[in-house]
Write a protein that holds these residues in place. Structure first.
Motif, PDB file in Angstrom:
ATOM      1  N   UNK A 587       2.574  24.493   8.641  1.00  0.00           N
ATOM      2  CA  UNK A 587       2.671  23.928   9.015  1.00  0.00           C
ATOM      3  C   UNK A 587       1.369  23.119   7.609  1.00  0.00           C
ATOM      4  N   UNK A 588       1.837  21.880   7.538  1.00  0.00           N
ATOM      5  CA  UNK A 588       0.957  21.058   6.843  1.00  0.00           C
ATOM      6  C   UNK A 588      -0.371  21.445   6.797  1.00  0.00           C
ATOM      7  N   UNK A 589      -1.258  21.519   7.611  1.00  0.00           N
ATOM      8  CA  UNK A 589      -2.528  21.224   8.202  1.00  0.00           C
ATOM      9  C   UNK A 589      -3.033  23.146   8.227  1.00  0.00           C
ATOM     10  N   UNK A 590      -1.824  23.846   8.539  1.00  0.00           N
ATOM     11  CA  UNK A 590      -2.675  24.820   9.132  1.00  0.00           C
ATOM     12  C   UNK A 590      -1.987  26.319   7.955  1.00  0.00           C
ATOM     13  N   UNK A 591      -2.262  27.010   7.231  1.00  0.00           N
ATOM     14  CA  UNK A 591      -1.828  28.742   6.863  1.00  0.00           C
ATOM     15  C   UNK A 591      -2.017  29.442   7.666  1.00  0.00           C
ATOM     16  N   UNK A 613      -6.010  35.918   9.816  1.00  0.00           N
ATOM     17  CA  UNK A 613      -6.561  34.421  10.046  1.00  0.00           C
ATOM     18  C   UNK A 613      -5.742  33.715   9.865  1.00  0.00           C
ATOM     19  N   UNK A 614      -6.900  32.386  10.332  1.00  0.00           N
ATOM     20  CA  UNK A 614      -5.950  31.220  10.143  1.00  0.00           C
ATOM     21  C   UNK A 614      -6.860  30.305   9.643  1.00  0.00           C
ATOM     22  N   UNK A 615      -6.466  29.075   8.267  1.00  0.00           N
ATOM     23  CA  UNK A 615      -7.309  27.669   8.524  1.00  0.00           C
ATOM     24  C   UNK A 615      -6.498  27.206   8.785  1.00  0.00           C
ATOM     25  N   UNK A 616      -6.418  26.030   9.682  1.00  0.00           N
ATOM     26  CA  UNK A 616      -6.316  24.974   9.908  1.00  0.00           C
ATOM     27  C   UNK A 616      -7.141  23.640   9.619  1.00  0.00           C
ATOM     28  N   UNK A 617      -6.765  22.388   9.406  1.00  0.00           N
ATOM     29  CA  UNK A 617      -7.310  21.392   8.749  1.00  0.00           C
ATOM     30  C   UNK A 617      -6.511  19.652   9.207  1.00  0.00           C
ATOM     31  N   UNK A 618      -7.566  20.101  10.092  1.00  0.00           N
ATOM     32  CA  UNK A 618      -7.008  19.067  11.199  1.00  0.00           C
ATOM     33  C   UNK A 618      -6.677  17.370  10.601  1.00  0.00           C
ATOM     34  N   UNK A 620      -8.746  15.885   6.720  1.00  0.00           N
ATOM     35  CA  UNK A 620      -9.397  15.495   5.693  1.00  0.00           C
ATOM     36  C   UNK A 620     -10.249  16.438   5.267  1.00  0.00           C
ATOM     37  N   UNK A 621     -11.559  16.816   6.748  1.00  0.00           N
ATOM     38  CA  UNK A 621     -13.646  16.231   6.296  1.00  0.00           C
ATOM     39  C   UNK A 621     -13.088  18.099   6.797  1.00  0.00           C
ATOM     40  N   UNK A 622     -12.126  18.500   7.266  1.00  0.00           N
ATOM     41  CA  UNK A 622     -12.879  19.618   8.488  1.00  0.00           C
ATOM     42  C   UNK A 622     -11.730  20.732   8.487  1.00  0.00           C
ATOM     43  N   UNK A 623     -12.109  21.562   8.489  1.00  0.00           N
ATOM     44  CA  UNK A 623     -11.516  23.058   8.187  1.00  0.00           C
ATOM     45  C   UNK A 623     -12.284  23.358   9.764  1.00  0.00           C
ATOM     46  N   UNK A 624     -10.626  24.685  10.105  1.00  0.00           N
ATOM     47  CA  UNK A 624     -11.205  25.545  11.119  1.00  0.00           C
ATOM     48  C   UNK A 624     -10.506  26.897  10.675  1.00  0.00           C
ATOM     49  N   UNK A 625     -11.186  27.683  11.296  1.00  0.00           N
ATOM     50  CA  UNK A 625     -10.687  28.743  10.194  1.00  0.00           C
ATOM     51  C   UNK A 625     -10.811  29.750  11.123  1.00  0.00           C
ATOM     52  N   UNK A 626     -10.322  31.413  11.302  1.00  0.00           N
ATOM     53  CA  UNK A 626     -10.703  32.911  12.223  1.00  0.00           C
ATOM     54  C   UNK A 626     -10.463  33.224  11.642  1.00  0.00           C
TER      55      UNK A 626
END
Length: 963
Positions: A587-591, A613-618, A620-626
């Protein structure tokens, strides 16, 4: 599941960072965009990254941050991390005097290692420019850990610490995390660096380096030479070493005293032959101070020149030890890159490092008789009645009436262990870009050969076979060339003669070597488009060959050394691995990321590990990852094939040092009393020597460790704190980690087993299997070999905050915080016994503090800078078992080691005295001289050298001139 994946990823990192991708290099060298998050790094992935924050947590220390710490070695730098646990460093003074640990890796004397998440240095992978570094040898074994003293700080550009399991990326050993040390490359000009520092108790530290870089249109080269010299500090410089003895006061001093300790039975006094079966009939006596001619009065332990041995007679060994061990290191480094074409580059890198270091211990005691508990020659020694120095008038027979004699001859001098370690590194390879179908792919191929070779000379040790002859039949000694009867009975009032010393003293020389050869090839690039983004990949193949040799002195191998027994090791194995790593922008915000590694080992077969793993940027200022990672650690050569002895310090539940006397009037439980009586322990029993020799070592049937690791976190870089009147940049990072290791390779916790045996299993349960006793009640040397015994679980939280001010009239301000909270740590063996090591507990010379925090406050204006750093370690507690009544353990069950805070300061002046390129720094670490909390149960110097700073302040000055 193993090393292949790791090295593959390593090579990929090497390619992307250094060689193959000019756009990537340019992005790293360029200033970060104001609206990006501030932790960009490629360690942890082989795929070219365009995001400032990746799916995996990485902490980066660039050269500027490193210089602000004021430390002069890579080991010191990494051991200050809040995620760091206990690891070897120059404050550890143990060498052969404690024997060798079960893992076959040796003592590691003089080396510096790194531990992450308190999981052990063998579970941390050390890379240099993305390529695996050789493990250390230190002349005492074949270790599974890297020695950071082999990497001079002068060549380091930055250090990247992956705080996540990464076996699927890097292969074996990357369970707790990865340390990737990036060397200086694009360096132009010359730099001279000098450094001088000193602790408040001495220990002068000097460092100097010269770095030169040059290049042309199609080549670059960097050359470096460095020198480091750290002087010793005697333990006598610290009041704690004087009284009480570190490790629990005089009760924990040594029974190997200069006046001698004598435990035997006189059959005549004990009511006739055969009456010495009870330990109650044995003398336990020592010479009175000042005695020159021993006078023994049969039947009276306090008669003549003797007195009943008690705690006040024990020997304080501490002033003979070292608080800080000396280390001298010399290093040469060279790196060259040559463009063979527009798309292909040749790279060559070499390093040579020499370390000379030393450890020192109190003069070696001589223990003979079955109570010596060595499991070797010393236990079998008897002394005839006609020995010229035997004052007792009776034969001391190891099979009937003799327990032991312990005597420490100060006249021989302290034990000295001197290490000489050479490290060679050579890397040659090609890297470049390849265009296929309109897409560009990076590739690299490498060959690495690296070798760590060490020798150790041990002086003032004894040949126990010569001691046996010198204490035996005088006629046999007289017929043996060089033999002189040994006076083990005269104390310091009648010291050994030169002839006696020359017969029993011998130098011992040990050597060990580790070699690592690596062949690797990697490719990375884009797979296909997903909307306006592309899926990336990295893949490769790697072959590694490990070879290790340990050649202990012949006296160690035959058991004729008074010091520890050790068997030689000469073994090798190889591994071939293939890996693949993928990044899908779904997705545009999810890797989403995934990695898979297959490893084939010559020692145990094949294994496969994976990572997702994942990288989600819902926003611009925040990245959630795991991430979720499968971990893997193959047993190393020492763990497979080592065979040694270790002097474990045990508190016997049946002994008075634990306030346990076999007498119900002393408050002992009936069950414990019965268990001790059934084991043959007499009333008022005291273990002759609390340092119980243990036969231990490797196991060729070991399986690899397996682990599962999870991380989840977020990075928040708020726009409302960007380019404001009060803030130029503000970042928050919060991360949770959890590691679970199955089949952990370890030896049993002997103290835990001994306690369980008598306190929970009445002296007869499964935990009692390693333990038997001689007729006096003293423990025999147990066996304790490695096995896949353990399950280890730990979890916690990392917190990081970074703030930069705008340009104010008085300068720029900055603040950074790194903090780690350990929520839980539990290690359980196969029988369900829970290790005493836990969060908030000091045990076995190590601690797991609940909180560790580092705070840096900075000010800079023009060329002037000031940094204040604060390092906080929360309180821990140690058990008072065995040290009751001492300060801190008077009437309580635990001794509290209070929270400790260290303050470091540094002033820096760039372009000093208007000389462009000159930087001067003046600083002090632990500026207020905070002393480590006293640890009553810690060995040697009475504090935990893996957790706390050396007692006292350290000040330093440095000068750098670049031209």
């Amino acid at each position: 599941m193993s090393k292949l994946r790791r090295n593959r990823l390593t090579a990929a990192v090497h390619l992307t960072l250094l060689l193959a991708l000019p756009t990537m290099a340019a992005a790293q060298d360029a200033p970060k965009e104001e609206n990006t998050l501030d932790t960009i790094s490629v360690t942890g992935s082989r795929i070219k990254q365009t995001n400032a924050v990746t799916a995996q947590p990485v902490y980066v220390m660039d050269r500027a941050k490193i210089e602000e710490t004021g430390v002069a070695s890579v080991g010191e730098l990494l051991q200050q991390l809040t995620a760091s646990g206990k690891a070897l460093n120059a404050k550890f003074n143990s060498s052969g005097n404690f024997g060798y640990p079960a893992d076959g890796g040796g003592i590691g004397a003089g080396s510096a290692q790194v531990d992450l998440r308190n999981l052990g240095s063998q579970r941390v992978l050390v890379l240099v420019d993305g390529i695996r570094w050789v493990n250390e040898s230190s002349a005492s074994g074949v270790s599974g850990s890297a020695d950071l003293n082999t990497i001079p700080l002068a060549i380091v550009e930055r250090v990247e610490v992956l705080e996540d399991g990464a076996s699927a990326i890097y292969g074996s050993d990357a369970i707790a995390g990865v340390v990737n040390i990036i060397t200086r490359k694009n360096f132009q000009g010359a730099e001279v660096h000098t450094y001088y520092g000193q602790y408040s108790r001495g220990g002068d530290t000097k460092e100097a380096s010269f770095t030169f870089g040059t290049g042309g249109d199609r080549w670059t080269a960097v050359f470096g030479a460095s020198y480091y010299d750290q002087e010793r500090i005697s333990s006598a410089e610290w009041d704690q070493s004087s009284f009480p003895v570190p490790g629990g006061g005089l009760d924990f001093g040594s029974s190997g005293t200069p006046q001698g300790r004598f435990r035997f039975c006189d059959p005549a006094i004990a009511a006739g032959p055969g009456s010495c079966s009870s330990a109650a009939t044995y003398y336990n006596i020592t010479l009175n101070p000042g005695t020159t001619t021993p006078i023994f009065v049969p039947g009276n332990p306090n008669g003549g020149t003797y007195n009943q041995f008690d705690s006040a007679d024990r020997f304080n060994f501490a002033p003979f030890n070292l608080l800080l061990t000396p280390s001298e290191r010399k290093s040469l480094f060279a790196s060259i890159n040559i463009d063979l074409s527009d798309n292909t580059r040749l790279h060559v890198k070499t390093l040579f490092n020499n370390r000379q270091s030393a450890n020192q211990a109190a003069p070696e005691p001589i223990f003979v008789g079955p109570g010596a508990g060595t499991g070797g020659i010393a236990d079998t020694i008897s002394i005839p009645a006609n020995h010229p120095f035997n004052p007792f008038g009776i034969a001391l027979d190891a099979n009937s009436n003799f327990l032991f004699i312990g005597r420490r001859p100060l006249e021989v001098g302290p034990r000295i262990f001197e290490q000489n370690v050479d490290t060679w590194y050579f890397n040659v390879g090609l890297d470049g870009l390849l265009d296929i179908g309109g897409r560009s792919y990076g590739w690299d191929a490498n060959y690495v050969h690296t070798r760590n070779s060490a020798t150790q000379r041990f002086t003032n040790g004894y040949n126990i076979a010569h001691i046996r002859t010198a204490l035996g039949d005088p006629a046999v000694c007289a017929a043996t060339p060089g033999c002189t009867p040994l006076d083990l009975f005269g104390g310091q009032g009648r010291p050994f003669t030169r002839a006696m010393i020359d017969w029993i003293v011998t130098d011992q020389r040990d050597a060990s070597t580790q070699e690592l050869d690596i062949f690797s090839a990697n490719v990375t690039g884009d797979l296909f488009a997903i909307g306006d983004r592309t899926a990336g990949f990295a893949s490769g193949i790697e072959h590694r060959r490990y070879k290790g040799d340990f050649d202990p002195d012949p006296l160690r191998q035959t058991g004729e050394s008074q010091d520890s027994f050790a068997a030689p090791i000469s073994a090798s194995y190889d591994v071939t691995e293939v890996y693949g790593e993928f990044n899908f922008p779904v997705m545009a915000t999810l890797d989403l990321t995934a990695a898979l590694r297959f490893s084939d080992y010559s020692t145990f077969g094949s294994a496969t590990t994976g990572k997702a793993g994942f990288r989600w940027q819902p926003i611009e200022d925040l990245v959630v990852r795991g991430t979720y990672s499968q971990g893997f650690r193959a047993p190393n050569l020492g763990e497979l094939y080592g065979l040694t002895q270790f002097g474990a310090t045990l508190v016997d539940p049946c002994g008075p040092t634990n306030q346990v006397v076999v007498d119900t009037t002393n408050g002992i439980s009936a069950g414990l009393e019965a268990a001790c009586v059934a084991a043959g322990v007499p009333n008022n029993f005291e273990q002759a020597n609390t340092q119980i020799t243990t036969f231990t070592g490797g196991n060729p049937d070991l399986d690899p460790e397996e682990s599962d690791s999870w991380t989840i976190g977020a990075v928040y870089s708020p726009g409302w704190a960007e380019d404001k009147s009060w803030s130029r940049k503000l970042d928050f990072e919060l991360g949770y980690y959890r590691h679970k290791i199955e089949g952990a390779i370890q030896a049993n916790d002997l103290q835990g087993l001994l306690d369980t045996c008598y306190n929970a299993q009445n002296g007869t349960g499964p935990a009692c299997a390693p333990f038997t006793r001689i007729s006096s009640g003293d423990l025999r040397p147990p066996n304790n070999f490695l096995a896949n015994l353990g399950q280890i679980e730990t979890d916690g939280v990392d917190i990081k905050v970074n703030w930069l001010s705008p340009e104010w009239g008085f300068g720029n301000l900055s603040a950074s915080l790194q903090s780690t909270f350990v929520n839980d740590y539990e290690a359980v063996d196969a029988a369900g016994n829970v290790s005493s090591r836990a969060v908030g507990v000091e045990v076995g010379d190590s601690a797991i503090p609940e909180w560790q925090s580092n705070l840096q406050l900075g000010w800079q204006r023009g060329g002037l800078g000031f940094t204040l750093s604060t390092r906080y370690i929360s309180s821990v507690e140690e058990s008072c078992a065995g040290v009751e009544g001492l300060p801190g353990c008077d009437g309580v069950a635990t001794n509290k080691l209070g929270a400790t805070t260290y303050h470091d300061v540094q002033f820096a002046w760039k372009n000093a005295f208007t000389m462009e390129g000159l930087k001067l720094s003046l600083g002090a670490n632990n500026v207020f001289g905070k002393e480590a909390p006293i640890c009553l149960g810690c060995s040697l110097n009475g504090y935990d050298a893996g957790t706390y700073d050396l007692p006292g302040a350290f000040w330093y000055v440095s000068a750098d001139y670049r031209f």
